[in-house]
Design a protein around this motif. Structure first.
Motif, PDB file in Angstrom:
ATOM      1  N   ILE A   1       3.400-126.412  16.610  1.00  0.00           N
ATOM      2  CA  ILE A   1       3.943-125.697  15.457  1.00  0.00           C
ATOM      3  C   ILE A   1       5.456-125.541  15.580  1.00  0.00           C
ATOM      4  O   ILE A   1       6.212-125.886  14.659  1.00  0.00           O
ATOM      5  CB  ILE A   1       3.266-124.320  15.304  1.00  0.00           C
ATOM      6  N   VAL A   2       5.910-125.040  16.712  1.00  0.00           N
ATOM      7  CA  VAL A   2       7.348-124.847  16.933  1.00  0.00           C
ATOM      8  C   VAL A   2       8.075-126.187  16.936  1.00  0.00           C
ATOM      9  O   VAL A   2       9.221-126.296  16.483  1.00  0.00           O
ATOM     10  CB  VAL A   2       7.599-124.077  18.247  1.00  0.00           C
ATOM     11  N   ASN A   3       7.411-127.221  17.394  1.00  0.00           N
ATOM     12  CA  ASN A   3       8.001-128.558  17.401  1.00  0.00           C
ATOM     13  C   ASN A   3       8.494-128.955  16.015  1.00  0.00           C
ATOM     14  O   ASN A   3       9.602-129.486  15.858  1.00  0.00           O
ATOM     15  CB  ASN A   3       6.966-129.573  17.896  1.00  0.00           C
ATOM     16  N   LEU A   4       7.684-128.698  15.003  1.00  0.00           N
ATOM     17  CA  LEU A   4       8.049-129.076  13.628  1.00  0.00           C
ATOM     18  C   LEU A   4       9.160-128.194  13.065  1.00  0.00           C
ATOM     19  O   LEU A   4       9.902-128.617  12.176  1.00  0.00           O
ATOM     20  CB  LEU A   4       6.821-128.996  12.722  1.00  0.00           C
ATOM     21  N   LEU A   5       9.286-126.987  13.596  1.00  0.00           N
ATOM     22  CA  LEU A   5      10.262-126.046  13.054  1.00  0.00           C
ATOM     23  C   LEU A   5      11.645-126.155  13.696  1.00  0.00           C
ATOM     24  O   LEU A   5      12.660-126.140  12.988  1.00  0.00           O
ATOM     25  CB  LEU A   5       9.740-124.609  13.238  1.00  0.00           C
ATOM     26  N   TYR A   6      11.686-126.271  15.019  1.00  0.00           N
ATOM     27  CA  TYR A   6      12.961-126.088  15.705  1.00  0.00           C
ATOM     28  C   TYR A   6      13.328-127.147  16.745  1.00  0.00           C
ATOM     29  O   TYR A   6      14.450-127.153  17.236  1.00  0.00           O
ATOM     30  CB  TYR A   6      12.971-124.704  16.402  1.00  0.00           C
ATOM     31  N   ALA A   7      12.405-128.030  17.085  1.00  0.00           N
ATOM     32  CA  ALA A   7      12.695-128.984  18.170  1.00  0.00           C
ATOM     33  C   ALA A   7      13.812-129.942  17.809  1.00  0.00           C
ATOM     34  O   ALA A   7      14.627-130.315  18.671  1.00  0.00           O
ATOM     35  CB  ALA A   7      11.433-129.751  18.553  1.00  0.00           C
ATOM     36  N   ASP A   8      13.881-130.363  16.551  1.00  0.00           N
ATOM     37  CA  ASP A   8      14.944-131.295  16.144  1.00  0.00           C
ATOM     38  C   ASP A   8      16.327-130.664  16.320  1.00  0.00           C
ATOM     39  O   ASP A   8      17.273-131.325  16.772  1.00  0.00           O
ATOM     40  CB  ASP A   8      14.751-131.729  14.686  1.00  0.00           C
ATOM     41  N   THR A   9      16.442-129.380  15.943  1.00  0.00           N
ATOM     42  CA  THR A   9      17.725-128.686  16.098  1.00  0.00           C
ATOM     43  C   THR A   9      18.115-128.599  17.559  1.00  0.00           C
ATOM     44  O   THR A   9      19.275-128.865  17.930  1.00  0.00           O
ATOM     45  CB  THR A   9      17.641-127.270  15.497  1.00  0.00           C
ATOM     46  N   LEU A  10      17.163-128.240  18.402  1.00  0.00           N
ATOM     47  CA  LEU A  10      17.434-128.137  19.835  1.00  0.00           C
ATOM     48  C   LEU A  10      17.798-129.498  20.418  1.00  0.00           C
ATOM     49  O   LEU A  10      18.780-129.622  21.166  1.00  0.00           O
ATOM     50  CB  LEU A  10      16.215-127.576  20.559  1.00  0.00           C
TER      51      LEU A  10
END
Length: 351
Positions: free
Chosen positions: A44-53
């Motif tokens: 779930i978090v992967n889809l939300l914030y992993a790209d930004t990180l």
């Protein structure tokens, strides 16, 4: 951006601010010379914030790899942990590389335990994205996985190199997930500070997120600095957790940690008063503030069921157990007793 210094055997900073995830690569580069950063996150978090990180890490000069696992407490087990270790080895991470935990408490616990044990220890950074992880589990170095017998029974004390708290990530939480974090937040008020408790009761914590998180991190800092390896007063942070963990286990972990701890605080407050361990009953105060933040205050599980589930609690020691007894709002004490007495307190606390 607010900053709290944790002075354990390994000192590190907790950085708290709005929108700082996009600057995380630069912030991590200030404390690490790693070439590769392994991001650990859930689906779930992967889809939300992993790209930004990932973009921020790459812009700061890091190579990145990413391990994604299914969201939820059910993943916090030896199989996921083993897969994580194999992933680090397959991607040839060295002792000079690091792991970045992006997510809630489950992610931080597992990534931290992997960092503690892979190659006998590599650096890791905590980037909590839930309120519960921000105010509690990301700070202090407790890392663990669950075993079939109970929660957090395999783990290590292993401090991160940095904690980055971007309160903007809380905007994506479901209301019930935010409430989970409020249970741990309220816990600090019951433990240490009547004024903070009253602030949470009379105001809306959502309107002061940075200040609320900073206050909780400071409570955690003071406790961890004094007792890093949980041999004394750090045990206070387990308020509501003995009954809470039993509730989680009885439910097959369908009841969330925060909800279980909320109920656990009510049980221990009521049980302690009815057992004559404290002079004042603060159960109504605790129920009032929990209900304000949409947290449960009772359970249908019996004392027999909870007592059996609590038998594998890691706070049990030679037939004795250490309970956290709320004397008043803002003051609690450690109470070591025979494990069988816990049954009586449980029974009285459920009524």
């Amino acid at each position: 951006m607010k900053q709290v210094e944790i002075s354990t055997g390994k000192s590190y900073k907790v950085l708290i601010g709005n929108g700082i995830l996009s600057d995380s690569g630069r912030l991590i580069a200030e404390v690490s010379h790693a070439k590769t950063a392994a991001i650990v996150t859930d689906d779930i978090v992967n889809l939300l914030y992993a790209d930004t990180l990932e973009a921020s890490l790459k812009s700061a000069g890091f190579n990145t790899v990413k391990f994604v696992f299914p969201n939820g407490e059910g993943s916090k087990n030896i199989n996921t942990y083993s897969d994580m270790l194999e992933f680090m080895a397959e991607n040839r991470l060295t002792r000079s590389d690091l792991i970045v935990a992006l997510g809630g408490g489950v992610t931080g616990d597992m990534a931290g335990f992997t960092a503690a044990t892979y190659l006998r220890g590599i650096d890791f950074v905590q980037i909590p994205t839930t309120l519960l992880a921000m105010v509690d589990s990301s700070v202090g170095g407790k890392t663990a996985i669950d075993l079939n017998a109970g929660k957090n029974l395999a783990g290590a004390f292993y401090q991160p190199s940095l904690v980055i708290v971007d309160t903007d990530t809380l905007s994506s939480l479901k209301p019930e997930t935010f409430a989970d974090g409020m249970a741990e937040t309220i816990k600090y008020g019951v433990l240490f500070d009547r004024d903070f408790f009253d602030f949470l009761l009379n105001e809306n914590a959502k309107n002061s997120l940075e200040e609320t998180v900073e206050k909780c991190v400071c409570f955690k800092r003071d406790t961890v600095n004094a007792d890093e390896n949980d041999r004394g007063i750090r045990g206070l942070l387990n308020l509501g957790h003995t009954a809470g963990h039993a509730i989680e286990k009885c439910s097959g972990y369908s009841i969330s940690h925060g909800s279980a701890v909320a109920i656990g605080m009510v049980i221990i407050a009521r049980g302690a008063y009815k057992s004559g361990l404290v002079k004042k009953d603060i159960t109504p105060n605790i129920i009032e503030i929990l209900e304000k933040y949409n947290l449960p205050t009772q359970t249908d599980y019996t004392a027999d069921e909870l007592f059996k589930a609590a038998g594998s609690d890691k706070k049990c020691d030679g037939g004795k157990i250490t309970l956290i007894i709320p004397e008043t709002v803002g003051k609690c004490r450690l109470y070591k007793t025979e494990f069988n007495e816990f049954y009586d307190i449980l029974k009285k606390g459920l009524k």
